[in-house]
Design a protein around this motif. Structure first.
Motif, mmCIF file in Angstrom:
data_model
loop_
_atom_site.group_PDB
_atom_site.id
_atom_site.type_symbol
_atom_site.label_atom_id
_atom_site.label_comp_id
_atom_site.label_asym_id
_atom_site.label_seq_id
_atom_site.Cartn_x
_atom_site.Cartn_y
_atom_site.Cartn_z
ATOM 1 N N ARG A 8 0.849 -1.183 0.000
ATOM 2 C CA ARG A 8 0.000 0.000 0.000
ATOM 3 C C ARG A 8 0.889 1.238 0.000
ATOM 4 O O ARG A 8 2.111 1.137 0.149
ATOM 5 N N PHE A 9 0.260 2.388 -0.162
ATOM 6 C CA PHE A 9 0.966 3.657 -0.045
ATOM 7 C C PHE A 9 0.463 4.386 1.193
ATOM 8 O O PHE A 9 -0.734 4.358 1.509
ATOM 9 N N ASP A 11 0.564 8.087 3.294
ATOM 10 C CA ASP A 11 0.859 9.521 3.269
ATOM 11 C C ASP A 11 1.549 9.904 4.569
ATOM 12 O O ASP A 11 1.002 9.696 5.656
ATOM 13 N N ARG A 17 4.257 10.354 -0.281
ATOM 14 C CA ARG A 17 3.697 9.025 -0.042
ATOM 15 C C ARG A 17 4.829 8.010 -0.041
ATOM 16 O O ARG A 17 5.772 8.109 -0.838
ATOM 17 N N TRP A 19 5.836 3.849 -0.253
ATOM 18 C CA TRP A 19 5.436 2.476 -0.549
ATOM 19 C C TRP A 19 5.750 1.617 0.659
ATOM 20 O O TRP A 19 6.844 1.682 1.228
ATOM 21 N N TYR A 61 9.625 -0.705 3.845
ATOM 22 C CA TYR A 61 9.097 0.414 3.064
ATOM 23 C C TYR A 61 10.225 1.120 2.337
ATOM 24 O O TYR A 61 11.405 0.954 2.657
ATOM 25 N N ARG A 68 9.458 3.261 -4.976
ATOM 26 C CA ARG A 68 8.173 3.773 -5.444
ATOM 27 C C ARG A 68 7.647 4.928 -4.604
ATOM 28 O O ARG A 68 6.572 5.457 -4.894
ATOM 29 N N SER A 69 8.371 5.293 -3.564
ATOM 30 C CA SER A 69 7.936 6.426 -2.746
ATOM 31 C C SER A 69 8.179 7.741 -3.481
ATOM 32 O O SER A 69 8.879 7.790 -4.491
ATOM 33 N N THR A 70 7.601 8.811 -2.954
ATOM 34 C CA THR A 70 7.727 10.124 -3.586
ATOM 35 C C THR A 70 9.177 10.599 -3.579
ATOM 36 O O THR A 70 9.834 10.565 -2.541
#
Length: 297
Positions: A8-9, A11, A17, A19, A61, A68-70
């Motif tokens: 999931r992502f 915030d 965000r 991952w 994460y 895949r995180s911001t």
């Protein structure tokens, strides 16, 4: 116990965000894996994650500016201590009140910030390949005190590699660079498996969606990370992993780390450097699981 594997992502800040992956028995004690600088959560090898997930709900994460995180640093810089608050935000989002935390490299420093600032959220901590967030000198076996700044430094070959200017490379050239990085990080006591390192990085590239390398964590401010007093009075059971071939924080950094943290003990993983090759998965998982089991008795 029912097993789960979910992604999931989460915030963690405005327009940021992360991952997050969770695997293992849904009702098992949670264990949060915190990776090092510039490293995706996939830097935790699958075999090691699976060994831990046999007994824990394992959460890993991608830091900001990895995987895949911001990737946000260039438009909104942050300080490294904010990455520790991201770890708390991940626990909050997953409804985890307290977790065992295992931190590698920068992740080991972020885990120290959690020990100091959020001890109520930790069941235990395991620190791997990290320097101490403390100004307390190292006391050698003979009682002689060595200032932190005089402890052995990073392998010069790594310093040279890290000092190379960032540049765009094609995929194979970037993989070559990353494999060479892993070779130096491995420390040389365990035979280096270049193909395994390359396949790990291929998986990370597929996961990320590109092969660009961020330098955000190297540029982020380190201000406000010293925690000498808070670590000295720590009561969260803490395991410090000593690696004989460690090239980033060479011996006696691990022993120093165990000295500055209350309720800490030291364990040595033979042959280990600043990497997680297959040869250390079993011994490292056994040490972590023995520690997490004892911590909740």
């Amino acid at each position: 116990m029912q097993r789960e594997l979910s992604q999931r992502f989460v915030d963690v800040a405005p327009d940021v965000r992360l991952w997050v992956e969770s695997r293992g028995p849904a009702d098992a004690p949670p264990l949060l894996l915190v990776m090092g600088a510039q490293a995706s959560g996939l830097g935790w090898p699958e075999e090691l994650v699976e060994l831990l997930a046999a007994h824990h709900r394992v959460i890993r994460y991608d830091h900001r500016d990895t995987g895949r995180s911001t990737w946000s640093f260039d438009r909104k810089p942050y300080a490294l201590p904010e990455l520790a608050e991201d770890a708390v935000a991940v626990l909050d989002a997953l409804g985890v009140e307290r977790a065992h935390v295992v931190g590698m490299s920068l992740g080991g420093m972020l885990a120290q910030l959690l020990l100091a600032d959020h001890p109520d959220r930790l069941l235990s901590a395991t620190l791997i390949g990290a320097g101490a967030l403390s100004t307390r000198p190292y006391a050698g076996p003979d009682g002689e005190l060595t200032p932190v700044g005089e402890l052995p430094g990073v392998d010069p070959r790594l310093v040279a590699l890290w000092s190379e200017p960032a540049e765009e490379r094609d995929l194979e050239a970037e993989l070559d660079r990353r494999v060479e990085h892993w070779r130096l990080l491995s420390g040389g006591l365990i035979p280096f498996d270049a193909e395994a390192a390359r396949e790990l990085e291929r998986r990370i590239v597929r996961h990320t969606g590109h092969h660009a390398t961020s330098t955000a964590h190297a540029r982020a401010s380190t201000a406000g990370m010293e925690r000498t007093g808070e670590l000295a009075v720590n009561r969260v059971p803490t395991l410090v992993v000593a690696a004989p071939a460690e090239p980033v924080y060479p011996p006696p950094h691990a022993a120093h780390l165990a000295q500055v943290i209350g309720a800490a003990r030291l364990v040595t993983i033979p042959g280990m450097g600043h990497a997680l090759p297959r040869e250390v998965h079993g011994p490292l998982a056994a040490a972590i699981l023995e520690h997490t089991t004892a911590a909740v008795r």
